[in-house]
Design an enzyme around this catalytic site. Structure first.
Site, PDB file in Angstrom:
ATOM      1  N   LYS A   1       0.858  -1.189   0.000  1.00 32.06           N
ATOM      2  CA  LYS A   1       0.000   0.000   0.000  1.00 32.06           C
ATOM      3  C   LYS A   1       0.888   1.229   0.000  1.00 32.06           C
ATOM      4  O   LYS A   1       2.014   1.187   0.509  1.00 32.06           O
ATOM      5  CB  LYS A   1      -0.888   0.018   1.254  1.00 32.06           C
ATOM      6  CG  LYS A   1      -2.107   0.902   1.113  1.00 32.06           C
ATOM      7  CD  LYS A   1      -3.218   0.211   0.350  1.00 32.06           C
ATOM      8  CE  LYS A   1      -4.443   1.083   0.196  1.00 32.06           C
ATOM      9  NZ  LYS A   1      -5.588   0.277  -0.282  1.00 32.06           N
TER      10      LYS A   1
HETATM   11  P1  NAD Z   1     -12.869   8.425  -2.460  1.00 26.46           P
HETATM   12  O1  NAD Z   1     -11.851   9.458  -2.146  1.00 26.46           O
HETATM   13  O2  NAD Z   1     -13.344   8.261  -3.860  1.00 26.46           O
HETATM   14  O3  NAD Z   1     -14.188   8.644  -1.577  1.00 26.46           O
HETATM   15  C1  NAD Z   1     -14.200   8.820  -0.203  1.00 26.46           C
HETATM   16  C2  NAD Z   1     -15.501   9.550   0.126  1.00 26.46           C
HETATM   17  O4  NAD Z   1     -15.663   9.624   1.537  1.00 26.46           O
HETATM   18  C3  NAD Z   1     -15.524  10.992  -0.413  1.00 26.46           C
HETATM   19  O5  NAD Z   1     -16.778  11.245  -1.005  1.00 26.46           O
HETATM   20  C4  NAD Z   1     -15.316  11.819   0.849  1.00 26.46           C
HETATM   21  O6  NAD Z   1     -15.897  13.126   0.758  1.00 26.46           O
HETATM   22  C5  NAD Z   1     -15.977  10.959   1.892  1.00 26.46           C
HETATM   23  N1  NAD Z   1     -15.475  11.209   3.239  1.00 26.46           N
HETATM   24  C6  NAD Z   1     -14.201  11.462   3.627  1.00 26.46           C
HETATM   25  N2  NAD Z   1     -14.143  11.630   4.946  1.00 26.46           N
HETATM   26  C7  NAD Z   1     -15.399  11.473   5.411  1.00 26.46           C
HETATM   27  C8  NAD Z   1     -15.981  11.528   6.686  1.00 26.46           C
HETATM   28  N3  NAD Z   1     -15.249  11.790   7.768  1.00 26.46           N
HETATM   29  N4  NAD Z   1     -17.300  11.300   6.801  1.00 26.46           N
HETATM   30  C9  NAD Z   1     -18.057  11.039   5.722  1.00 26.46           C
HETATM   31  N5  NAD Z   1     -17.561  10.967   4.472  1.00 26.46           N
HETATM   32  C10 NAD Z   1     -16.252  11.197   4.330  1.00 26.46           C
HETATM   33  O7  NAD Z   1     -12.294   7.060  -1.878  1.00 26.46           O
HETATM   34  P2  NAD Z   1     -12.665   5.575  -2.280  1.00 26.46           P
HETATM   35  O8  NAD Z   1     -11.729   5.139  -3.333  1.00 26.46           O
HETATM   36  O9  NAD Z   1     -14.128   5.482  -2.492  1.00 26.46           O
HETATM   37  O10 NAD Z   1     -12.244   4.811  -0.951  1.00 26.46           O
HETATM   38  C11 NAD Z   1     -13.081   4.761   0.200  1.00 26.46           C
HETATM   39  C12 NAD Z   1     -12.641   3.598   1.079  1.00 26.46           C
HETATM   40  O11 NAD Z   1     -12.689   2.390   0.308  1.00 26.46           O
HETATM   41  C13 NAD Z   1     -11.231   3.684   1.635  1.00 26.46           C
HETATM   42  O12 NAD Z   1     -11.195   3.071   2.907  1.00 26.46           O
HETATM   43  C14 NAD Z   1     -10.432   2.847   0.658  1.00 26.46           C
HETATM   44  O13 NAD Z   1      -9.244   2.319   1.234  1.00 26.46           O
HETATM   45  C15 NAD Z   1     -11.431   1.751   0.358  1.00 26.46           C
HETATM   46  N6  NAD Z   1     -11.176   1.029  -0.900  1.00 26.46           N
HETATM   47  C16 NAD Z   1     -11.151   1.678  -2.096  1.00 26.46           C
HETATM   48  C17 NAD Z   1     -10.921   0.944  -3.261  1.00 26.46           C
HETATM   49  C18 NAD Z   1     -10.955   1.584  -4.634  1.00 26.46           C
HETATM   50  O14 NAD Z   1     -10.903   0.824  -5.627  1.00 26.46           O
HETATM   51  N7  NAD Z   1     -11.065   2.877  -4.767  1.00 26.46           N
HETATM   52  C19 NAD Z   1     -10.688  -0.430  -3.190  1.00 26.46           C
HETATM   53  C20 NAD Z   1     -10.730  -1.067  -1.951  1.00 26.46           C
HETATM   54  C21 NAD Z   1     -10.979  -0.319  -0.816  1.00 26.46           C
END
Ligand code: NAD
Length: 475
Positions: A106
């Site tokens: 990561k």
């Molecule tokens: P992203 O940046 O696209 O979205 C995150 C969202 O959460 C945003 O809309 C943001 O405004 C919101 N947010 C941030 N802080 C917040 C809070 N305190 N309260 C409420 N909302 C809040 O990120 P993502 O890619 O969707 O990732 C989200 C989670 O999923 C992370 O934990 C990431 O590790 C996990 N994840 C992502 C992927 C991927 O393919 N993108 C894969 C596996 C896991």
């Protein structure tokens, strides 16, 4: 969070320890699997707005029992060594659980991407990619990043291009990173993959009434009330598909600036477009606005989907969480302490290492596509269509012979005649992966008396596979 709360990495280790206590691994091997192999910290300067700004980034490699190692790159102010190491460890277990042939890694950059212009982010990303690539921490056969919080297709395209510039004769350069746009070596269905995987995970769970009953629920997804935290890449796609395709009601959306609630269900598309035009959920007309967003995690609903960040369900609020079923779309949204409270309450938790594995699964397909230099379906699609046409023609001939008493519906004919394109193949591969992984995990949950939750079951399956791989190497 309370000071008694362990850090994110400690939380992952505690959950790991709970699972290995039920296994019969030699202590040395147990330790080898648990520890993070290496974490590289880099500080680099970029000239922006007339002065040099220094950024701190990390790339952590948890386990190299399989290579390349795989895991996203996150852009957020909270990025630190503890967090990337926890996330890298989760990647090891996640890949093992869904049988993606990678070790875990990561990366992260401590930056608030919203504070920078696009051209500035490009300079910063290219410089970070340069620092990692020159140490083989970005490499098609050694370390393959992907998007995570705060990054997406655009950043992945810059990283791929930077690697290519540094390795002009590497024919497999495109495979150095996944989550690229389709016009730059990506694969159809990668952007939606993690959210789509959450949907497939829930669909699979609801195919097993005895598992659904464990949460005190019954029936199908249709009409189930869902609260989602974070309408970013993962949360948006999961909510959209569950609403549009499975008839679920999205009764709450929690974002950075507050939450929206509506018992009749929120229009996910409309909320998403409101957020992108106004920077937050506040002011959206067709719902009630709650300024203290995190409180809505405690709202009564059938399914809670934390899809934003880690540690949001912790010792401070776990006992007030009303949802009987939580699916961890984010990584580590429930701390180890909260996990214990929820387990005692009987809440069913579909764990992160399984629930959000859709991203790495489709990344695996993209990496294979890049190495094979050919789009999925290109060789077989028309041949498949021609064979289906043969059957349809033959049935039509028989029908004529029987005097036209029977005929195919035009809709069936059209669907049957169409060969699968790349997107359909990706979805099929993802669906299969999510079903098979659920079954391996649920089997342990159902059959072992000493395993009372899906997380421990998932760890047992994953650690067992990593251990086998180390043993095969003679360790
Ligand atoms: P992203 O940046 O696209 O979205 C995150 C969202 O959460 C945003 O809309 C943001 O405004 C919101 N947010 C941030 N802080 C917040 C809070 N305190 N309260 C409420 N909302 C809040 O990120 P993502 O890619 O969707 O990732 C989200 C989670 O999923 C992370 O934990 C990431 O590790 C996990 N994840 C992502 C992927 C991927 O393919 N993108 C894969 C596996 C896991």
């Amino acid at each position: 969070m309370s000071s008694k709360e362990p850090s994110f990495r400690e939380s992952v280790d505690l959950m790991f320890n709970r699972a290995v206590a039920l296994m019969d691994l030699p202590p040395g091997l147990e330790e080898k699997i648990r520890v993070c192999n290496a974490t590289y910290t880099v500080r680099f300067g970029v000239r922006l707005r007339g002065q040099i700004q220094t950024f701190t980034g990390y790339r952590s490699v948890h386990s190299e029992h399989m290579e390349p190692v795989k895991g996203g790159i996150r852009y957020a102010m909270g990025v630190n060594q503890d967090e990337v190491e926890a996330l890298a460890a989760l990647m090891t277990y996640k890949c093992a659980l869904v049988e993606a042939p990678f070790g875990g890694s990561k990366g992260g950059l401590r930056i608030d991407p919203r504070q920078y212009e696009e051209h500035e982010l490009e300079l910063i990303t290219r410089r970070f990619a340069y620092e990692l690539a020159k140490r083989d921490l970005i490499h098609p056969s050694q370390n393959v990043p992907a998007p995570d919080m705060g990054t997406g297709e655009r950043e992945m395209a810059w990283i791929a291009d930077q690697y290519r510039r540094m390795n002009t004769t590497d024919i497999n350069a495109n495979a150095c990173v996944t989550g690229k746009p389709t016009h730059a070596g990506g694969i159809q269905g990668r952007v939606e993959a993690t959210g789509r995987g959450v949907q497939y995970a829930l669909k699979e769970y609801f195919r097993h009434p005895e598992d659904v009953a464990q949460a005190g629920l019954s029936g199908k997804l249709d009409g189930k009330r869902i609260v989602v935290q974070g309408l970013g890449n993962v949360g948006y796609h999961a909510a959209k598909f569950l609403r549009e395709e499975d008839g679920a009601l999205i009764t709450g959306i929690i974002e950075r600036d507050g939450a929206l609630i509506s018992d009749k269900g929120l229009d996910v598309e409309a909320v998403r477009s409101w957020i992108s035009n106004h920077g937050g959920v506040k002011g959206y007309a067709d719902a009630e606005y709650v300024a203290e967003g995190a409180k809505i995690l405690e709202k009564e609903c059938d399914i809670l989907i934390p899809a934003a960040m880690e540690g949001v369900i912790n010792l401070a609020n776990a006992h007030r969480i009303a949802a009987p079923l939580i699916i961890e779309a984010a990584n580590g949204p429930i701390t180890a302490g909260a996990d214990e409270i929820l387990r005692e309450k009987g809440t069913v938790i579909i764990p992160d290492m399984y629930a959000n594995a859709g991203g790495v699964t489709v990344s695996y397909f993209e990496w294979v596509k890049n190495l094979s230099h050919i789009r999925f379906g290109r060789m077989g699609r028309r041949q498949e269509e021609a064979r289906h046409q043969l059957i349809v023609d033959e049935l039509a001939r028989l029908d004529e012979h029987l005097g036209g008493a029977w005929s195919m519906t035009p809709d069936f004919k059209q669907k049957y005649l169409r060969g699968a394109d790349e997107l359909e193949l990706v979805r099929s591969g993802l669906d299969d992966t999510m079903r098979v992984a659920y079954q391996s995990m649920a089997e342990v949950w159902r059959t072992r008396d000493d395993v009372s939750d899906l997380r421990t079951a998932a760890y047992l399956v994953a650690i067992g596979r990593v251990a086998l791989s180390y043993r095969a190497k003679g360790l």
